[in-house]
Design a protein around this motif. Structure first.
Motif, PDB file in Angstrom:
ATOM      1  N   ASP A 232      -1.541   1.399  -5.269  1.00 32.93           N
ATOM      2  CA  ASP A 232      -1.581   0.977  -3.924  1.00 32.93           C
ATOM      3  C   ASP A 232      -2.184  -0.243  -3.687  1.00 32.93           C
ATOM      4  O   ASP A 232      -1.913  -0.935  -2.795  1.00 32.93           O
ATOM      5  CB  ASP A 232      -1.949   2.121  -3.166  1.00 32.93           C
ATOM      6  CG  ASP A 232      -3.339   2.794  -3.428  1.00 32.93           C
ATOM      7  OD1 ASP A 232      -3.725   2.455  -4.577  1.00 32.93           O
ATOM      8  OD2 ASP A 232      -4.103   3.413  -2.409  1.00 32.93           O
TER       9      ASP A 232
ATOM     10  N   ASP B 204       1.492   3.823  -3.166  1.00 36.32           N
ATOM     11  CA  ASP B 204       1.169   5.240  -3.074  1.00 36.32           C
ATOM     12  C   ASP B 204       2.331   6.018  -3.233  1.00 36.32           C
ATOM     13  O   ASP B 204       2.119   7.133  -3.951  1.00 36.32           O
ATOM     14  CB  ASP B 204       0.547   5.408  -1.617  1.00 36.32           C
ATOM     15  CG  ASP B 204      -0.470   6.737  -2.018  1.00 36.32           C
ATOM     16  OD1 ASP B 204      -1.370   6.671  -2.692  1.00 36.32           O
ATOM     17  OD2 ASP B 204      -0.488   7.539  -0.830  1.00 36.32           O
TER      18      ASP B 204
ATOM     19  N   ASP C 241       0.858  -1.248   0.170  1.00 36.40           N
ATOM     20  CA  ASP C 241      -0.016   0.085  -0.040  1.00 36.40           C
ATOM     21  C   ASP C 241       0.911   1.118   0.078  1.00 36.40           C
ATOM     22  O   ASP C 241       0.573   2.281  -0.884  1.00 36.40           O
ATOM     23  CB  ASP C 241      -0.951  -0.041   1.116  1.00 36.40           C
ATOM     24  CG  ASP C 241      -1.782   1.208   1.477  1.00 36.40           C
ATOM     25  OD1 ASP C 241      -2.089   2.008   0.438  1.00 36.40           O
ATOM     26  OD2 ASP C 241      -2.266   1.401   2.551  1.00 36.40           O
ATOM     27  N   SER C 242       1.819   1.236   0.797  1.00 41.96           N
ATOM     28  CA  SER C 242       2.558   2.603   1.005  1.00 41.96           C
ATOM     29  C   SER C 242       3.745   2.726  -0.055  1.00 41.96           C
ATOM     30  O   SER C 242       3.583   3.570  -0.707  1.00 41.96           O
ATOM     31  CB  SER C 242       3.506   2.533   2.220  1.00 41.96           C
ATOM     32  OG  SER C 242       4.229   3.545   2.644  1.00 41.96           O
TER      33      SER C 242
END
Length: 328
Positions: A273, A33, A29-30
């Motif tokens: 993400d 993103d 996810d991080s």
């Protein structure tokens, strides 16, 4: 392949797998993103590791932590009523969702109007989004080795905000994570996902085409890479018919390498993400936390509450431990 009983008998292994899956989701996810931030493109071109800046969590991690909370609070078996109450308490009570997806925002509005699941998901304009997929991996963790249970729990969770393909895709990810938790092969993991999807659906057709593109990539990676974008592109980049085949394609193309899967996802564009979160959860569940590069778990181990305020102060490691306890 391991069995669920192997994890029950070995709590340390269960924790290794649970942490791998949940931390993998947060990392993907991080990373995904960050890969979309213009400054990163200007500075690096490609994202290959975390830079020196601050890591943050988006709706993918924080909604997954909500799903985890529902599982933990209700001993791994939340009902529709308990899920709806949880949404009203921890999600709909917020004034806004700075990073929330359209499907989740509409579901929260439906619940506040008194429209309960599964109707809350049926009456959502974005019911085909990958919003349920991004949050569903904790179901696969607690259902390690039990695909049928994973499908049922994923259905309940997803139907709060999704319908038809949005639900099938969530079931596919949950079943795949459940299979990865017992060290299924890449092929077994993908097959577990495909078995959840009706064969007469657009999503299933795209999954079949995905397998063809992955095979092509063995001799023409660049050509397959472009096709993985062009052949699936929809006007709404978070549609499961686009994002889910792409996620499973990159999972297969990473060939057992956690770092490679995360790098491919971060540099994929589109809904990077969520794609990264799914790949990270799958590969982390399959290989365990020890396969994750040093320092990455700690960098993303403390959610920021960017989307769901209640998640600030939680730690990925403790939530993973609580999920692992539901296996054992």
């Amino acid at each position: 392949m391991l069995t669920r009983n192997d994890l029950v008998k070995n709590p340390e292994l269960a924790m290794e797998k649970a942490l791998g899956a949940l931390a993998g989701l947060a990392i993907g996810d991080s990373f995904g993103d960050a890969g979309r931030v213009p400054e990163n493109h200007q500075n690096y071109g490609m994202i290959l590791t975390f830079d020196k800046g601050k890591c943050w969590s988006t709706d993918d991690t924080e909604f997954a932590l909500f799903t985890a909370k529902m599982l933990i609070d209700h001993r791994g078996d939340p009902t529709y009523e308990q899920l709806a109450k949880g949404w009203l308490t921890y999600i709909a009570a917020q004034d806004d969702f700075p990073r929330g997806g359209n499907s989740e925002i509409e579901a929260a509005e439906n619940l506040k109007r008194g429209i309960m699941p599964p109707e809350s998901g049926k009456r959502c304009v974005y019911s085909f989004s990958d919003g349920a997929c991004m949050r569903i991996s904790p179901v696969g963790i607690v259902c390690a080795g039990d695909v049928e249970r994973a499908k049922e729990l994923a259905k309940r969770d997803a139907e709060v905000s999704h319908y038809r393909s949005g639900v099938w895709a969530a079931q596919a990810v949950a079943a795949a994570v459940a299979t990865a938790m017992v060290s299924g092969t890449d092929e077994e993991i993908v097959q577990a996902a495909m078995d959840c999807i009706p064969k007469d659906s657009w999503l299933y057709d795209n999954m079949v085409h995905m397998l063809e593109l992955v095979k092509q990539a063995q001799t023409d990676f660049c050509g397959a890479w472009m096709a993985l974008h062009d052949d699936y592109c929809t006007r709404y980049k978070a549609a499961v018919e686009e994002a889910i085949p792409q996620a499973f394609a990159l999972f297969l193309l990473s060939k057992g390498d956690f770092r490679k899967g995360i790098i491919l996802a971060a540099n994929f564009g589109r809904d990077a993400d969520t794609i990264g979160a799914i790949i990270g959860a799958l590969r982390g569940a399959q290989l365990g936390a020890s396969a994750i590069p040093e320092g990455w778990i700690e960098r993303t181990g403390y959610p920021s509450g960017t989307c769901l305020q209640f998640t600030k102060g939680l730690t990925i490691r403790q939530v993973a431990k609580d999920l692992a306890d539901l296996i054992c």
